[in-house]
Write an enzyme that holds these catalytic residues in place. Sequence first.
Site, PDB file in Angstrom:
ATOM      1  N   ASP A  16       0.857  -1.182   0.000  1.00 19.14           N
ATOM      2  CA  ASP A  16       0.000   0.000   0.000  1.00 19.14           C
ATOM      3  C   ASP A  16       0.892   1.231   0.000  1.00 19.14           C
ATOM      4  O   ASP A  16       2.036   1.188   0.455  1.00 19.14           O
ATOM      5  CB  ASP A  16      -0.916   0.012   1.222  1.00 19.14           C
ATOM      6  CG  ASP A  16      -1.910   1.181   1.197  1.00 19.14           C
ATOM      7  OD1 ASP A  16      -2.393   1.508   0.097  1.00 19.14           O
ATOM      8  OD2 ASP A  16      -2.186   1.758   2.250  1.00 19.14           O
ATOM      9  N   SER A  17       0.332   2.324  -0.492  1.00 18.98           N
ATOM     10  CA  SER A  17       1.079   3.577  -0.492  1.00 18.98           C
ATOM     11  C   SER A  17       1.287   4.082   0.931  1.00 18.98           C
ATOM     12  O   SER A  17       2.231   4.832   1.191  1.00 18.98           O
ATOM     13  CB  SER A  17       0.339   4.634  -1.317  1.00 18.98           C
ATOM     14  OG  SER A  17      -0.967   4.832  -0.801  1.00 18.98           O
ATOM     15  N   TYR A  48      -0.916   8.450  -2.655  1.00 20.39           N
ATOM     16  CA  TYR A  48      -0.903   8.265  -4.102  1.00 20.39           C
ATOM     17  C   TYR A  48      -2.154   8.863  -4.763  1.00 20.39           C
ATOM     18  O   TYR A  48      -2.178   9.058  -5.974  1.00 20.39           O
ATOM     19  CB  TYR A  48      -0.884   6.764  -4.443  1.00 20.39           C
ATOM     20  CG  TYR A  48       0.460   6.076  -4.328  1.00 20.39           C
ATOM     21  CD1 TYR A  48       1.534   6.656  -3.673  1.00 20.39           C
ATOM     22  CD2 TYR A  48       0.642   4.808  -4.885  1.00 20.39           C
ATOM     23  CE1 TYR A  48       2.749   6.000  -3.559  1.00 20.39           C
ATOM     24  CE2 TYR A  48       1.849   4.141  -4.789  1.00 20.39           C
ATOM     25  CZ  TYR A  48       2.903   4.737  -4.117  1.00 20.39           C
ATOM     26  OH  TYR A  48       4.097   4.082  -4.024  1.00 20.39           O
ATOM     27  N   GLY A  49      -3.191   9.106  -3.981  1.00 22.28           N
ATOM     28  CA  GLY A  49      -4.498   9.453  -4.545  1.00 22.28           C
ATOM     29  C   GLY A  49      -4.531  10.680  -5.428  1.00 22.28           C
ATOM     30  O   GLY A  49      -5.380  10.795  -6.316  1.00 22.28           O
ATOM     31  N   CYS A  79      -4.338  -1.292  -2.192  1.00 20.33           N
ATOM     32  CA  CYS A  79      -4.448   0.149  -2.411  1.00 20.33           C
ATOM     33  C   CYS A  79      -5.319   0.343  -3.641  1.00 20.33           C
ATOM     34  O   CYS A  79      -4.999  -0.184  -4.717  1.00 20.33           O
ATOM     35  CB  CYS A  79      -3.056   0.748  -2.641  1.00 20.33           C
ATOM     36  SG  CYS A  79      -3.025   2.479  -3.144  1.00 20.33           S
ATOM     37  N   THR A  81      -5.913   3.106  -5.331  1.00 20.30           N
ATOM     38  CA  THR A  81      -5.281   3.958  -6.346  1.00 20.30           C
ATOM     39  C   THR A  81      -4.290   3.163  -7.176  1.00 20.30           C
ATOM     40  O   THR A  81      -4.267   3.259  -8.413  1.00 20.30           O
ATOM     41  CB  THR A  81      -4.586   5.160  -5.686  1.00 20.30           C
ATOM     42  OG1 THR A  81      -5.539   5.886  -4.903  1.00 20.30           O
ATOM     43  CG2 THR A  81      -3.996   6.088  -6.732  1.00 20.30           C
ATOM     44  N   GLU A 164      -5.040   9.527   8.933  1.00 19.49           N
ATOM     45  CA  GLU A 164      -3.615   9.458   9.241  1.00 19.49           C
ATOM     46  C   GLU A 164      -3.184  10.492  10.283  1.00 19.49           C
ATOM     47  O   GLU A 164      -2.101  10.390  10.855  1.00 19.49           O
ATOM     48  CB  GLU A 164      -2.792   9.577   7.959  1.00 19.49           C
ATOM     49  CG  GLU A 164      -3.049   8.416   7.006  1.00 19.49           C
ATOM     50  CD  GLU A 164      -1.892   8.075   6.097  1.00 19.49           C
ATOM     51  OE1 GLU A 164      -0.969   8.896   5.988  1.00 19.49           O
ATOM     52  OE2 GLU A 164      -1.915   6.976   5.504  1.00 19.49           O
ATOM     53  N   CYS A 198     -11.531   2.995  -0.669  1.00 13.86           N
ATOM     54  CA  CYS A 198     -10.200   3.351  -0.188  1.00 13.86           C
ATOM     55  C   CYS A 198      -9.984   2.586   1.106  1.00 13.86           C
ATOM     56  O   CYS A 198     -10.878   2.532   1.957  1.00 13.86           O
ATOM     57  CB  CYS A 198     -10.085   4.857   0.061  1.00 13.86           C
ATOM     58  SG  CYS A 198      -8.518   5.340   0.836  1.00 13.86           S
ATOM     59  N   THR A 199      -8.806   2.008   1.260  1.00 12.24           N
ATOM     60  CA  THR A 199      -8.579   1.124   2.401  1.00 12.24           C
ATOM     61  C   THR A 199      -8.455   1.881   3.724  1.00 12.24           C
ATOM     62  O   THR A 199      -8.475   1.262   4.790  1.00 12.24           O
ATOM     63  CB  THR A 199      -7.319   0.261   2.169  1.00 12.24           C
ATOM     64  OG1 THR A 199      -6.207   1.117   1.841  1.00 12.24           O
ATOM     65  CG2 THR A 199      -7.553  -0.724   1.042  1.00 12.24           C
ATOM     66  N   HIS A 200      -8.317   3.203   3.674  1.00  9.45           N
ATOM     67  CA  HIS A 200      -8.340   3.989   4.919  1.00  9.45           C
ATOM     68  C   HIS A 200      -9.751   4.146   5.482  1.00  9.45           C
ATOM     69  O   HIS A 200      -9.928   4.345   6.681  1.00  9.45           O
ATOM     70  CB  HIS A 200      -7.803   5.407   4.661  1.00  9.45           C
ATOM     71  CG  HIS A 200      -6.313   5.516   4.603  1.00  9.45           C
ATOM     72  ND1 HIS A 200      -5.580   5.013   3.560  1.00  9.45           N
ATOM     73  CD2 HIS A 200      -5.426   6.082   5.457  1.00  9.45           C
ATOM     74  CE1 HIS A 200      -4.288   5.274   3.763  1.00  9.45           C
ATOM     75  NE2 HIS A 200      -4.173   5.923   4.919  1.00  9.45           N
TER      76      HIS A 200
END
Length: 279
Positions: A16-17, A48-49, A79, A81, A164, A198-200
């Site tokens: 993942d980024s 990366y988005g 990820c 993206t 984050e 999005c994985t977040h």
Amino acid sequence: MKQTLPSAAGPIGIFDSGYGGLTILSKIREALPQYDYIYLGDNARAPYGTRSFEIVYEFTLQAVTKLFEMGCHLVILACNTASAKALRNIQMNDLPRLDPMRRVLGVIRPTVECIGSITQSRHVGVLATAGTIKSESYPLEVHKLFPDIKVSGEACPLWVSLVENNEAQGEGSDYFIRKNINNLLIKDTEIDTVILGCTHFPLLLPKIQQYMPDGITTVTQGELVADSLKDYLHRHPEMDRKCTKGGRCVYRTTESEEKFTESASTFLNESIRVERIEL
């Protein structure tokens, strides 16, 4: 000159980024605890988005190559993206050159495969980064499998930063989450299923569910990707044999070890050790 990669069995690579892929990793480890894993986060160059297709492809290929060099035969791009902007090129153009027997899989296809059985109205929404929305990967993949489903997308450029910066449950996140959900539902009032692309975003789920109207199903990716990987390894015993099974997981980052360890605690309920590497 063709690169020589390790041929011995090795761990499954998860890339993942940033940190969001840890939500995918945790679900994969729940479903498949017996395997070994390497998690690689390109945290120094995240997110990366907002980056161009060319840069995302270049960075993702560097990471995939590094994981191959570290012994992985199978890499999951955890990820959206990277899956949207780099996966197809890597599968078609780079694997034949690097090693046609290795595999790189993404997170978009496994998510999309389940949508047909979830939506009743055949109107689906996607909340994701600007890069994933701009790529139109979700509409393209959905229409391949379910031509009758209408897909609407809404870019949520600040949601990753909220996670984050440990603001996922803070009051400051409410405005942006409510705004983006409302924007999406204005685009199509018949949406009954929303994909968190999005994985977040699973870290924002309590707030998302607070502002998502009743009757709309919110789809997260972790369990879907884990189930898909389990099925993939069952259908491809030749790849399963190339994946070591010791129940271990190691972490690598392109940022400082301290920063990764501190931030990863938001995503994982365990203390970890991480090493910094360069791509």
